[in-house]
Design a protein around this motif. Structure first.
Motif, short mmCIF file in Angstrom:
data_model
loop_
_atom_site.label_atom_id
_atom_site.label_comp_id
_atom_site.label_asym_id
_atom_site.label_seq_id
_atom_site.Cartn_x
_atom_site.Cartn_y
_atom_site.Cartn_z
N ALA A 143 7.02 0.84 -23.07
CA ALA A 143 8.04 -0.03 -22.92
C ALA A 143 8.90 -0.17 -21.72
CB ALA A 143 8.90 0.39 -24.16
N ALA A 147 9.40 -3.67 -19.80
CA ALA A 147 10.78 -4.08 -19.40
C ALA A 147 11.09 -4.27 -18.06
CB ALA A 147 11.65 -2.99 -19.90
N SER A 150 9.29 -7.57 -17.17
CA SER A 150 10.09 -8.56 -17.98
C SER A 150 11.00 -9.49 -17.10
CB SER A 150 10.79 -8.38 -19.25
OG SER A 150 11.62 -9.20 -19.77
N VAL A 280 18.22 -9.37 -26.51
CA VAL A 280 17.20 -8.55 -26.58
C VAL A 280 16.35 -8.51 -27.78
CG1 VAL A 280 17.32 -5.75 -26.57
CG2 VAL A 280 19.01 -7.15 -25.16
N GLU A 283 13.55 -10.79 -27.11
CA GLU A 283 12.49 -10.49 -26.01
C GLU A 283 11.74 -9.26 -26.78
OE1 GLU A 283 10.55 -9.67 -22.31
OE2 GLU A 283 11.50 -11.41 -23.23
N ALA A 284 12.18 -8.27 -27.44
CA ALA A 284 11.56 -7.31 -27.89
C ALA A 284 10.37 -7.79 -28.94
CB ALA A 284 12.28 -6.22 -28.88
N GLN A 287 7.61 -9.18 -26.95
CA GLN A 287 6.77 -8.23 -26.19
C GLN A 287 6.03 -7.72 -27.53
OE1 GLN A 287 6.39 -7.45 -23.21
NE2 GLN A 287 8.01 -8.11 -22.14
N ALA A 288 6.37 -7.42 -28.65
CA ALA A 288 5.55 -6.98 -29.70
C ALA A 288 4.63 -7.77 -30.01
CB ALA A 288 6.62 -6.58 -30.90
N GLY A 295 5.90 -2.69 -27.89
CA GLY A 295 6.70 -3.90 -27.70
C GLY A 295 8.16 -3.92 -28.10
N LEU A 296 8.25 -3.30 -29.59
CA LEU A 296 9.63 -3.28 -30.11
C LEU A 296 10.60 -2.28 -29.09
CD1 LEU A 296 8.38 -3.63 -33.80
CD2 LEU A 296 9.53 -5.39 -32.38
N VAL A 298 11.07 -1.87 -26.52
CA VAL A 298 11.77 -2.63 -25.37
C VAL A 298 13.31 -2.96 -25.61
CG1 VAL A 298 11.88 -5.05 -23.97
CG2 VAL A 298 9.69 -3.66 -24.33
N ALA A 299 13.55 -3.12 -27.01
CA ALA A 299 14.82 -3.17 -27.43
C ALA A 299 15.86 -2.09 -27.16
CB ALA A 299 14.84 -3.42 -28.91
#
Length: 324
Positions: A143, A147, A150, A280, A283-284, A287-288, A295-296, A298-299
């Protein structure tokens, strides 16, 4: 025959034919987990004129120096323990015409040095480099890598996200002619860990900074959120030190995190927090969609990057932090 034209052709310059000599400079501190892989990648380079590998160590208390010596590197001491100072020690000791800077926790592609030298010669740039690509991990390290790449994370710079070749403000690591580095006084030791970007600012007038996506390498991301918080706090403060030194280098996008911090301290903090968390979360989810459960994660990573960076930047602007 045209007046002044030589009667016979001279032999081409052998140096131009076979290419410049290269010194690989690697600043290190506690890199025992990665240094062997890093040096193996340097050993396997396709470019034939690498004349030395310099590992400049900032007082590691692990086996970094011993492992580097066994792998054939020349180990130098960096008593100042600041990475910029280590790079300057390497530049001063280097005998190669071109310096290729490598980090102790990254792995360069087999043609990395060859691509750097070719790009320097073809473009006439003062400094060239590529993107930073995270090693594929799982969980939080994965993650963190997502990030970093990103545009919402570390920003839209090409060395973070990749992209087409072209002129840029800075690149990851970088390769350059030793003579140019000496001419501008090497790396600045008073900008924290932002020495690469500050170095690029002063190198640019000597020919520009060129991003080449064919210059490929990978790095190991931080492993925990706590490490990310510390890392980005230092990044923010270091960027502020650079802005104090080069005010025109400030980009509008770099105000996002400081403004977020100020918003969270304002009477409108709830609205700011709500809007930020919504961005946020979006974006998560994005990514997921491609990376699954990782990807989650990333939150939580994004706030661990943005808030410390913003705080560090604001504190750095006050001058209350030193170069370390």
């Amino acid at each position: 025959m045209v007046v002044g034209e030589p009667s016979c052709k001279t032999d081409p310059d052998p140096q131009a034919t076979i290419g410049p000599t290269v010194s690989v400079v690697i600043p290190t501190y506690r890199e025992s987990a990665h240094i062997e892989e890093t040096l193996s990648a340097v050993r396997d380079q396709t470019y034939p004129r690498i004349v030395e590998v310099l590992v400049v160590d900032g007082g590691s208390d692990d086996s970094t120096r011993e492992l580097a010596a066994v792998r054939g590197a020349r180990v130098l001491e960096n008593p100042d323990q600041v990475q910029a100072a280590g790079l300057n020690i390497g530049i001063a000791a280097a005998v190669g015409e071109v310096i290729v800077r490598v980090d102790g926790h990254c792995t360069i592609a087999p043609d990395y040095v060859e691509r750097c030298v070719e790009s320097l010669g073809r473009t006439g740039a003062a400094m060239v480099g590529g993107a930073m690509s995270p090693i594929r991990e799982r969980g939080i390290p994965a993650a963190i890598g997502m990030a970093m790449a990103s545009p919402l994370g570390a920003g839209p710079a090409r060395f973070h996200r990749g992209g087409p070749p072209g002129w840029v403000d800075t690149v990851y690591l970088g390769a350059y002619r030793r003579a140019d580095a000496v001419a501008i006084g090497g790396y600045a030791t008073d900008v924290g860990v932002n020495e690469d970007a500050e170095f690029a600012i002063r190198m640019a007038p000597r020919g520009g900074v060129w991003f080449d996506p064919s210059i490929r390498s990978s790095y190991s991301p931080r492993e925990t959120l706590r490490m990310v918080v510390k890392q980005f706090g230092i990044y923010g403060a270091s960027r502020a030190l650079t802005v104090r030194k080069h005010p025109s280098s400030l980009a509008v996008r770099q105000l996002a995190s400081p403004l977020l911090v100020l918003g969270l301290c304002s009477p409108w903090r709830r609205r700011v927090l709500g809007a930020y968390l919504a961005v946020v979360a979006a974006e998560a989810v994005r990514q997921a969609a491609s990376a699954g459960r990782d990807g989650l994660l990333v939150a939580p990573v994004l706030p661990a990057m943005h808030v410390p960076w913003g705080i560090g930047f604001l504190v750095g602007l006050t001058g209350l932090v030193d170069r370390r």
